[in-house]
Structures are given as C-alpha cells and as structure tokens.
Design a protein around this motif. Structure first.
Motif, PDB file in Angstrom:
ATOM      1  N   LEU A 142       0.892   1.841   2.968  1.00 27.12           N
ATOM      2  CA  LEU A 142       0.474   1.087   4.146  1.00 27.12           C
ATOM      3  C   LEU A 142      -0.589   0.058   3.775  1.00 27.12           C
ATOM      4  O   LEU A 142      -1.388   0.283   2.876  1.00 27.12           O
ATOM      5  N   VAL A 143      -0.595  -1.043   4.513  1.00 19.69           N
ATOM      6  CA  VAL A 143      -1.643  -2.051   4.367  1.00 19.69           C
ATOM      7  C   VAL A 143      -2.384  -2.123   5.695  1.00 19.69           C
ATOM      8  O   VAL A 143      -1.762  -2.356   6.750  1.00 19.69           O
ATOM      9  N   ASN A 144      -3.716  -1.909   5.650  1.00 24.79           N
ATOM     10  CA  ASN A 144      -4.547  -2.032   6.836  1.00 24.79           C
ATOM     11  C   ASN A 144      -4.667  -3.523   7.151  1.00 24.79           C
ATOM     12  O   ASN A 144      -5.178  -4.293   6.327  1.00 24.79           O
ATOM     13  N   LEU A 145      -4.195  -3.959   8.310  1.00 26.93           N
ATOM     14  CA  LEU A 145      -4.175  -5.380   8.638  1.00 26.93           C
ATOM     15  C   LEU A 145      -5.564  -5.943   8.956  1.00 26.93           C
ATOM     16  O   LEU A 145      -5.749  -7.154   8.957  1.00 26.93           O
ATOM     17  N   ASP A 146      -6.550  -5.066   9.193  1.00 23.87           N
ATOM     18  CA  ASP A 146      -7.909  -5.546   9.466  1.00 23.87           C
ATOM     19  C   ASP A 146      -8.629  -5.966   8.188  1.00 23.87           C
ATOM     20  O   ASP A 146      -9.326  -6.970   8.167  1.00 23.87           O
ATOM     21  N   ASP A 147      -8.460  -5.175   7.113  1.00 27.02           N
ATOM     22  CA  ASP A 147      -9.216  -5.468   5.891  1.00 27.02           C
ATOM     23  C   ASP A 147      -8.353  -5.560   4.628  1.00 27.02           C
ATOM     24  O   ASP A 147      -8.881  -5.626   3.525  1.00 27.02           O
ATOM     25  N   ASP A 148      -7.042  -5.562   4.786  1.00 29.58           N
ATOM     26  CA  ASP A 148      -6.087  -5.659   3.674  1.00 29.58           C
ATOM     27  C   ASP A 148      -6.192  -4.513   2.664  1.00 29.58           C
ATOM     28  O   ASP A 148      -5.665  -4.611   1.558  1.00 29.58           O
ATOM     29  N   SER A 149      -6.863  -3.429   3.042  1.00 31.43           N
ATOM     30  CA  SER A 149      -6.919  -2.277   2.137  1.00 31.43           C
ATOM     31  C   SER A 149      -5.569  -1.572   2.157  1.00 31.43           C
ATOM     32  O   SER A 149      -4.825  -1.653   3.133  1.00 31.43           O
ATOM     33  N   GLU A 150      -5.250  -0.904   1.053  1.00 30.65           N
ATOM     34  CA  GLU A 150      -3.974  -0.199   0.948  1.00 30.65           C
ATOM     35  C   GLU A 150      -4.221   1.295   0.855  1.00 30.65           C
ATOM     36  O   GLU A 150      -5.200   1.740   0.262  1.00 30.65           O
ATOM     37  N   VAL A 151      -3.311   2.047   1.435  1.00 29.84           N
ATOM     38  CA  VAL A 151      -3.386   3.500   1.397  1.00 29.84           C
ATOM     39  C   VAL A 151      -1.962   4.032   1.317  1.00 29.84           C
ATOM     40  O   VAL A 151      -1.019   3.370   1.758  1.00 29.84           O
ATOM     41  N   GLU A 152      -1.815   5.211   0.723  1.00 26.27           N
ATOM     42  CA  GLU A 152      -0.495   5.800   0.569  1.00 26.27           C
ATOM     43  C   GLU A 152      -0.558   7.256   1.005  1.00 26.27           C
ATOM     44  O   GLU A 152      -1.474   7.980   0.622  1.00 26.27           O
ATOM     45  N   TYR A 153       0.403   7.667   1.814  1.00 24.85           N
ATOM     46  CA  TYR A 153       0.459   9.044   2.300  1.00 24.85           C
ATOM     47  C   TYR A 153       1.862   9.601   2.125  1.00 24.85           C
ATOM     48  O   TYR A 153       2.844   8.907   2.325  1.00 24.85           O
ATOM     49  N   LYS A 154       1.928  10.898   1.802  1.00 28.04           N
ATOM     50  CA  LYS A 154       3.196  11.628   1.815  1.00 28.04           C
ATOM     51  C   LYS A 154       3.186  12.456   3.094  1.00 28.04           C
ATOM     52  O   LYS A 154       2.207  13.133   3.403  1.00 28.04           O
ATOM     53  N   ILE A 155       4.284  12.397   3.853  1.00 29.57           N
ATOM     54  CA  ILE A 155       4.379  13.121   5.125  1.00 29.57           C
ATOM     55  C   ILE A 155       4.985  14.498   4.845  1.00 29.57           C
ATOM     56  O   ILE A 155       6.115  14.593   4.362  1.00 29.57           O
ATOM     57  N   VAL A 156       4.208  15.548   5.126  1.00 29.14           N
ATOM     58  CA  VAL A 156       4.582  16.918   4.767  1.00 29.14           C
ATOM     59  C   VAL A 156       4.398  17.858   5.954  1.00 29.14           C
ATOM     60  O   VAL A 156       3.921  17.452   7.011  1.00 29.14           O
TER      61      VAL A 156
END
Length: 158
Positions: free
Chosen positions: A94-108
């Motif tokens: 995912l890219v946070n549209l407010d600050d362009d930070s990226e994060v990745e999650y696995k849905i479990v």
C-alpha cells in the motif's frame, strides 16, 4: 459452527504448538503436580495450586487449538487465481496518499495476526477495507486518529 480461515503457515504453527503442549508441557505439568502432592497438605501447598492452575490453562489452550483446527478452512494463497484482487492470504503493498509512505501487510486469520511481522487479521479495519478491492484502487481506512487513504500498489499471492 464457526469456520476459521487460516493460511497454510498458520495451520502448521498451531499444529506445532499443539504437539508441544501435548508432548512436552502436559507431561511436565503432570510431573509437577505429582511432586507437589508428595509435599503433603494440599490446602496450603502453593506449588500444587500453581501447577493445577497451569494445567487448567494449558488444557484450555489445547481444547481451543483442537477446536480451531477442526473448523479450519486452510487457504493456500499460491493456488488462487492471481488477478490482482485482495482476498484472504494475500500480501498487499500500500501507498499512503498523504505522505507517500509504503507499507505491506499479509492478511491472515486472527491467531496468525502479528503487526510487528506485518500480518494483519482478516477482521481488522484495514483488512476489511481492502478485501474485494484490486490493484490501483484507493481505499479509505478509518483509524482512531482519523481516516487514511491508501492506494493498493500491488497484490502478491505468496
């Protein structure tokens, strides 16, 4: 009857915990109870009461794991159609549209969730917002500190 969605890794981890509890912990606690019994008067025997309490908690966990495994729906994400859609078991960049930070999650599943390892529960607000969406979609996630807009950058079936 509740069904528990679970990844292949989550099922393996629960089976390993169950084997440890039944094969190692249960005999150890039984031994501790037997040794405490030999100390005499059980009414004021702290070791005995502590071991019995530990036994009760352990047996409850064994029953919980066995119930979850018997009602588990094991989902092997590598066998799913890779169409860019967010479903249980995928890893989402995912890219946070407010600050362009990226994060990745696995849905479990609930038992597998560990935010430090970037694994989020299917029942979490962010996972609920993501499921059913596709790469390129923008989702709004409500958090205690306000709403955050994310763009789904990539959906990985790993």
């Amino acid at each position: 009857m509740n069904r528990y969605p679970m990844t292949v890794e989550g099922e393996k981890a629960l089976r390993e915990e169950l084997a440890q509890l039944k094969g190692v912990e249960r005999p150890r606690v039984s031994q501790a109870i037997a040794e405490a019994r030999e100390l005499g008067d059980l009414k004021e025997n702290a070791e005995y009461h502590a071991a019995r309490e530990q036994q009760g908690l352990m047996e409850a966990r064994i029953n919980d794991i066995e119930a979850k495994l018997s009602n588990a729906v094991i989902i092997d994400v590598s066998t799913l159609t890779q169409n860019g859609k967010v479903v249980f078991g995928v890893t989402v960049a995912l890219v946070n549209l407010d600050d362009d930070s990226e994060v990745e999650y696995k849905i479990v599943g609930d038992d597998e969730a560990d935010i430090k390892a970037s694994r989020i529960s299917i029942n979490s607000p962010i996972a609920r917002a993501l499921v059913g969406k596709e790469e390129g979609d923008v989702v709004v996630v409500s958090t205690p500190s306000g709403s955050i807009e994310y763009e789904i950058d990539e959906v990985k079936y790993i």
